[in-house]
Every structure is written in C-alpha cells, then in structure tokens.
Design an enzyme around this catalytic site. Structure first.
Site, PDB file in Angstrom:
ATOM      1  N   THR A 121       0.863  -1.190   0.000  1.00 40.99           N
ATOM      2  CA  THR A 121       0.000   0.000   0.000  1.00 40.99           C
ATOM      3  C   THR A 121       0.898   1.239   0.000  1.00 40.99           C
ATOM      4  O   THR A 121       1.638   1.461   0.963  1.00 40.99           O
ATOM      5  CB  THR A 121      -0.893  -0.009   1.247  1.00 40.99           C
ATOM      6  OG1 THR A 121      -1.636  -1.236   1.243  1.00 40.99           O
ATOM      7  CG2 THR A 121      -1.848   1.176   1.264  1.00 40.99           C
ATOM      8  N   GLU A 153      -6.320 -10.367   6.965  1.00 37.88           N
ATOM      9  CA  GLU A 153      -5.651 -11.387   7.770  1.00 37.88           C
ATOM     10  C   GLU A 153      -6.721 -12.234   8.448  1.00 37.88           C
ATOM     11  O   GLU A 153      -7.773 -11.733   8.834  1.00 37.88           O
ATOM     12  CB  GLU A 153      -4.750 -10.729   8.814  1.00 37.88           C
ATOM     13  CG  GLU A 153      -3.524 -10.114   8.171  1.00 37.88           C
ATOM     14  CD  GLU A 153      -2.626  -9.396   9.161  1.00 37.88           C
ATOM     15  OE1 GLU A 153      -2.705  -9.677  10.363  1.00 37.88           O
ATOM     16  OE2 GLU A 153      -1.847  -8.538   8.711  1.00 37.88           O
ATOM     17  N   LYS A 202      -7.088   1.888  -2.963  1.00 41.42           N
ATOM     18  CA  LYS A 202      -6.705   1.138  -1.754  1.00 41.42           C
ATOM     19  C   LYS A 202      -6.921   1.984  -0.495  1.00 41.42           C
ATOM     20  O   LYS A 202      -7.555   1.556   0.475  1.00 41.42           O
ATOM     21  CB  LYS A 202      -5.236   0.698  -1.879  1.00 41.42           C
ATOM     22  CG  LYS A 202      -4.676   0.047  -0.645  1.00 41.42           C
ATOM     23  CD  LYS A 202      -5.386  -1.244  -0.300  1.00 41.42           C
ATOM     24  CE  LYS A 202      -5.004  -1.714   1.099  1.00 41.42           C
ATOM     25  NZ  LYS A 202      -5.756  -2.869   1.522  1.00 41.42           N
ATOM     26  N   CYS A 258      -3.093  -2.378   9.012  1.00 39.22           N
ATOM     27  CA  CYS A 258      -3.547  -1.602   7.850  1.00 39.22           C
ATOM     28  C   CYS A 258      -4.398  -0.382   8.202  1.00 39.22           C
ATOM     29  O   CYS A 258      -4.003   0.744   7.886  1.00 39.22           O
ATOM     30  CB  CYS A 258      -4.309  -2.507   6.895  1.00 39.22           C
ATOM     31  SG  CYS A 258      -3.212  -3.698   6.109  1.00 39.22           S
ATOM     32  N   ARG A 325       0.000  -6.056  15.643  1.00 39.57           N
ATOM     33  CA  ARG A 325       0.349  -4.671  15.322  1.00 39.57           C
ATOM     34  C   ARG A 325      -0.863  -3.765  15.560  1.00 39.57           C
ATOM     35  O   ARG A 325      -1.950  -4.030  15.073  1.00 39.57           O
ATOM     36  CB  ARG A 325       0.823  -4.564  13.861  1.00 39.57           C
ATOM     37  CG  ARG A 325       2.178  -5.219  13.635  1.00 39.57           C
ATOM     38  CD  ARG A 325       2.624  -5.143  12.188  1.00 39.57           C
ATOM     39  NE  ARG A 325       2.018  -6.146  11.340  1.00 39.57           N
ATOM     40  CZ  ARG A 325       2.338  -6.341  10.059  1.00 39.57           C
ATOM     41  NH1 ARG A 325       3.254  -5.601   9.480  1.00 39.57           N
ATOM     42  NH2 ARG A 325       1.739  -7.281   9.350  1.00 39.57           N
TER      43      ARG A 325
HETATM   44  P1  NAD Z   1       5.100  -7.654   6.620  1.00 41.29           P
HETATM   45  O1  NAD Z   1       5.816  -6.695   7.468  1.00 41.29           O
HETATM   46  O2  NAD Z   1       4.366  -8.800   7.209  1.00 41.29           O
HETATM   47  O3  NAD Z   1       6.136  -8.277   5.551  1.00 41.29           O
HETATM   48  C1  NAD Z   1       7.054  -7.528   4.800  1.00 41.29           C
HETATM   49  C2  NAD Z   1       8.224  -8.461   4.441  1.00 41.29           C
HETATM   50  O4  NAD Z   1       9.069  -7.792   3.510  1.00 41.29           O
HETATM   51  C3  NAD Z   1       9.113  -8.814   5.637  1.00 41.29           C
HETATM   52  O5  NAD Z   1       9.214 -10.224   5.734  1.00 41.29           O
HETATM   53  C4  NAD Z   1      10.469  -8.181   5.299  1.00 41.29           C
HETATM   54  O6  NAD Z   1      11.566  -8.922   5.777  1.00 41.29           O
HETATM   55  C5  NAD Z   1      10.415  -8.164   3.788  1.00 41.29           C
HETATM   56  N1  NAD Z   1      11.318  -7.212   3.143  1.00 41.29           N
HETATM   57  C6  NAD Z   1      11.492  -5.902   3.403  1.00 41.29           C
HETATM   58  N2  NAD Z   1      12.414  -5.363   2.566  1.00 41.29           N
HETATM   59  C7  NAD Z   1      12.809  -6.370   1.743  1.00 41.29           C
HETATM   60  C8  NAD Z   1      13.751  -6.454   0.658  1.00 41.29           C
HETATM   61  N3  NAD Z   1      14.452  -5.401   0.227  1.00 41.29           N
HETATM   62  N4  NAD Z   1      13.916  -7.647   0.051  1.00 41.29           N
HETATM   63  C9  NAD Z   1      13.228  -8.724   0.466  1.00 41.29           C
HETATM   64  N5  NAD Z   1      12.322  -8.713   1.468  1.00 41.29           N
HETATM   65  C10 NAD Z   1      12.131  -7.546   2.107  1.00 41.29           C
HETATM   66  O7  NAD Z   1       4.124  -6.777   5.728  1.00 41.29           O
HETATM   67  P2  NAD Z   1       2.631  -7.145   5.231  1.00 41.29           P
HETATM   68  O8  NAD Z   1       1.680  -7.093   6.343  1.00 41.29           O
HETATM   69  O9  NAD Z   1       2.699  -8.352   4.354  1.00 41.29           O
HETATM   70  O10 NAD Z   1       2.321  -5.851   4.327  1.00 41.29           O
HETATM   71  C11 NAD Z   1       3.007  -5.621   3.103  1.00 41.29           C
HETATM   72  C12 NAD Z   1       2.307  -4.480   2.383  1.00 41.29           C
HETATM   73  O11 NAD Z   1       0.979  -4.877   2.014  1.00 41.29           O
HETATM   74  C13 NAD Z   1       2.130  -3.198   3.227  1.00 41.29           C
HETATM   75  O12 NAD Z   1       2.253  -2.092   2.371  1.00 41.29           O
HETATM   76  C14 NAD Z   1       0.712  -3.324   3.729  1.00 41.29           C
HETATM   77  O13 NAD Z   1       0.139  -2.061   3.999  1.00 41.29           O
HETATM   78  C15 NAD Z   1       0.024  -3.972   2.560  1.00 41.29           C
HETATM   79  N6  NAD Z   1      -1.172  -4.730   2.925  1.00 41.29           N
HETATM   80  C16 NAD Z   1      -1.164  -5.509   4.059  1.00 41.29           C
HETATM   81  C17 NAD Z   1      -2.295  -6.255   4.375  1.00 41.29           C
HETATM   82  C18 NAD Z   1      -2.330  -7.091   5.623  1.00 41.29           C
HETATM   83  O14 NAD Z   1      -3.425  -7.500   6.016  1.00 41.29           O
HETATM   84  N7  NAD Z   1      -1.204  -7.362   6.273  1.00 41.29           N
HETATM   85  C19 NAD Z   1      -3.427  -6.215   3.538  1.00 41.29           C
HETATM   86  C20 NAD Z   1      -3.393  -5.441   2.396  1.00 41.29           C
HETATM   87  C21 NAD Z   1      -2.254  -4.700   2.085  1.00 41.29           C
END
Ligand code: NAD
Length: 440
Positions: A121, A153, A202, A258, A325
C-alpha cells in the site's frame, strides 16, 4: 508465468502461494534469512488458516520456492511483485524506505522485459518514483503497474483465491493485459485503471471501512447513554441495501497493520496537497478513544483497579491471526498496568508476538482461557476467538473471584448472560447484573 514476489510477510507469502496454486511458477524472496530457512523446512512464519497446507502442496509440486537471493530470482522473472512493508513514520506518513530499497535491488537485476507490480500500500504518486528508480538502474525494458492488495488477515487465503475484485493500475495496454490474464482465474471483477487511481482506491477503501467502524462505535456510545441496543440498531440499518451489514459491529475499535496506518497516511496524503480531511481525522480520533470504554466499564464495576487481577482474553487485533500490530489490547494492557492492576493475558495464537512487543513484569502469561480467569476480579474479552465465544459461562463464573465481564466484542447474548450471575458490560448495549454497589 514466472513470478517473483519480494517480501514474504502476510501479503507476499499468501500471494505467492496463491499465484502458485493457480498454475504459476513462483519464487518468494525475503531478506530475513530465518524466515526463508523456516519456509524451506515447510514451516510458516505467520498464523493464517489454510496457508500451510497450500504451501506444502505447491512446494512439493515444484511450483513454489523460497530464497534470499533476490538477484537470480528477479533475473528469471516475467513479473516481479513488490510486497514489502510500508510502516508508518511518526508523522503518520508511509515509510517508503523498504519499497525504495527493494526496487533498487530489482532494477539492477531485471533481465529482458519485466513487469514490476507494486502490491504494497503506497501513497498516490509512489509508482512514478518506482518507475524513476528502475529507469535509473537498468537499460532493460520494463513496466510498472499498481496491483493493490485487499486481503484480510485471518481469511487471507480465501480472500486471495476469491477476491471481490482485482484492481490493476497501468499506463499501457501490454502490461495491463498480462496482469488481467494472470488474475482471470480468480475473478471476472477486474478494474483496469490509471496508476494513481489504483493507488487511491486502496486508501479510500480502507478509510471508508474505518469510517463505518467509527460511525457505529459512536452510535454505540449514544445507545449506552440512551438505553438502546446497538446490535438491534445495526441490524435495522444493515438491511438497507444502500448501507449493508458489513463493518457495523460495535466494539473497541479497529487495529492491525492496515487501518490505523492507512487512515493516518491518507490524512497526510491529503495534507500534502493542502486538503484538510476532517472526516477521516475524526474517524481516527473516535477509534483511539473507543478502547478506553473497557477501562471505564472496569471502573464502573470494580471502583479502583489498583491490585485487581484482570483477565484479558485475546491479544491479536482480530481473530484468525497472530498479528498484534496496533492491537487495542496493547494500550488497554498498558493502561491497566499504569493503574496498578495485574493483567492475566491469554490468546490462542498471538502470545509470542505480544510478548516480543511488551514483556512487562506485571503481565501474567496464562496457559489457556481458564488459567486467565482463575481468581480474577474481571475478564475483558478483546478478541472474538471462537473458543471464547463458545465458552462455558457457568465454569467461568465459578473460577473468578468476582464474576465481572467487559465484552469488548459483544459476543454474548443477553439471554445467555441472564442464566449466570456475571456482571456483564457489552458495547452499546445495556449492562446485565450491574451490581455495582455490592462489588465496590
Ligand atoms: P510484513 O511486514 O508482514 O512483511 C514484509 C516483508 O518484507 C518482511 O518479511 C520483510 O523482511 C520483507 N522485506 C522488506 N524489505 C525487503 C527487501 N528489500 N527484500 C526482500 N524482502 C524484504 O508486511 P505485510 O503485512 O505483508 O504488508 C506488506 C504491504 O501490504 C504493506 O504495504 C501493507 O500495507 C500492505 N497490505 C497488508 C495487508 C495485511 O493485512 N497485512 C493487507 C493489504 C495490504
């Protein structure tokens, strides 16, 4: 299609597994070596129903691999999906350093025409910056598209395999057509639009859902003062098709990774173009104060909270996930400690994550829901896990020193509670057995 997903968190891992499930060859990359080691052993770093089984099937079929080697994973990919975190900065703005870091690495590794799709996002305009960074780092042909993620989630696998819609923001037909073809096995509801509108869809969607939650929570607060029942009000409202029943459940407010961050980020995004998003500011403020209703009700039932043992059922920000979180439980437990109470906490899956966040000596970590309520002056239900909803209330009542329950998620019906002597304080509904004078 050969797909490489960068970031194996809640979004990247679930997306990677599901893209493999619909017939693609997927490589999931993370810079966290421990995560990748665990995934390569068939374990999963998050709790998400159905994910482990699907992961094993697709890994065994050779459609899904995990690596820390971003360069070779990107080199062989037709499509690179960026799914790294965008956590909030203290200002509320999205921290784009992980996006920029990942994109720089991707830029120097792409080989042949590659589509880079951003699922994280990101604020409106970020994909222009992504395009610029890649252009600076490669001479290869590429396109940038925005594919925002809407999974929840707790039902992430189901949501990903049966999405309400897929949004694709692209500025050329070639990239848009490839992304449409990829997602057709999942749904026919595919919105193809420009990149900035996709980025905005979004934020606007999450802001709207958060608004519904804060709206019904304010109605609940008024119901409490007027003797009305917010459950009945929400039912009556939700049957109106223009309103709909979803997200009209009163409680202690939203949390998670989120809604809190995306609402604050959208306020900042608006502020950056000198627009004061007053409505959304109120939504955030209402959400913040809503959790204090739990403390007010404990005061009402117990008077001083100093020296009281308070059971906490549920630490995750919602059931079905181990994600803590921005969970309302964090601030509620902090406040209880500040007021001299001993929180006795239990969550079926989120204990380890919560402990990492808050290992305070005043917290008593319990083995199960029974251990938590044993000898307590009150229990607060903060996450509506099924095992709490289906609990034997007579047994709860017997185990507690004082049978007081603050139900932050309105899971019990009045008839159920009336068969017990539990002093029961729901949200936006009249209390039951409110024997305040006897207890204080
Ligand atoms: P998260 O923190 O669970 O996972 C992010 C992952 O990215 C981590 O494992 C981290 O080690 C990895 N990472 C960071 N930099 C990296 C790099 N350079 N190379 C390789 N790996 C790297 O995050 P999330 O909850 O999956 O959210 C990800 C995105 O999706 C965010 O922008 C969030 O807002 C969006 N989003 C999340 C949800 C949700 O329910 N969690 C739903 C919709 C959208």
């Amino acid at each position: 299609m050969n797909i490489t997903v960068i970031g194996t968190g809640y979004v990247g891992l679930v997306s990677g597994v599901c893209y493999a499930e619909i017939g693609n060859k997927v490589t999931c990359v993370d810079k966290d070596e421990n995560k990748i080691k665990l995934l390569n052993r068939g374990g999963i770093p998050i709790y998400e129903p159905g994910l482990q089984e699907l992961l094993m099937v697709n890994a065994d079929a050779g459609k899904l691999t995990f690596t820390t080697d971003l360069e070779s994973a990107v080199r062989s990919a037709d499509l690179v999906i960026i799914a790294v975190g965008t956590p909030p900065l203290p200002s509320g703005e999205a921290d784009l350093r992980y996006i920029e870091g990942a994109v720089r690495e991707v830029a120097s590794s792409i080989h042949g025409y590659t589509i880079v799709a951003v699922k994280s996002t990101v604020p409106v305009g970020t994909n222009d910056r992504v395009r610029q960074i890649i252009a600076e780092g490669t001479t290869q042909e590429f396109d940038v598209v925005s594919v925002p993620e809407f999974l929840r989630e707790g039902s992430a696998v189901k949501d990903t395999l049966n999405p309400d819609r897929i949004v694709i923001g692209a500025d050329n037909k070639r990239a848009a057509d490839i992304l449409v073809e990829l997602h057709i096995p999942l749904t026919e509801e595919i919105v193809v639009t420009d990149i900035r509108s996709a980025e905005m869809i979004k934020y606007a969607s999450n802001a709207f859902l958060a608004t519904k939650i804060s709206f019904i929570n304010e109605i609940a607060n008024i119901c409490e003062k007027m003797g009305a029942d917010v459950g009945e009000v929400a039912k009556g409202m939700g049957l109106d098709r223009r309103i709909g029943p979803a997200f009209l459940k009163a409680g202690i407010g939203y949390g998670g990774s989120c809604f809190p961050k995306d609402t604050k980020a959208l306020i900042q995004i608006a502020g950056n173009v000198e627009y004061d998003f007053k409505l959304l500011k109120s939504v955030v403020e209402v959400n913040q104060t809503q959790r204090w209703g739990v403390i007010d009700k404990l005061y009402r039932a117990l008077g001083s909270l100093s020296g009281r043992k308070i059971a906490i059922w549920g630490l995750a920000f919602k059931p079905g996930t181990d994600d803590v979180r921005e969970a309302p439980a964090i601030e509620i437990i902090e406040k209880l400690i500040e007021l001299g109470a001993t929180p006795k906490v239990y969550d079926p899956v989120a204990m380890d994550n919560f402990r990492e966040l808050m290992d305070h000596p005043s917290i008593s970590w319990c083995l199960n829901e029974w251990d938590a309520v044993s000898g307590c002056d009150a229990v607060c239900l903060l996450t509506e896990w099924e095992e709490f909803c289906n609990i034997d209330l007579h047994k709860v009542e017997q185990l507690m020193a004082r049978p007081v329950m603050v139900d932050g998620r309105n899971v019990f019906g009045a008839e159920q509670i009336k068969q017990t002597s539990i002093a029961y304080y729901p949200v936006g509904r009249p209390p039951i057995n409110d024997k305040i004078e006897e207890i204080v």
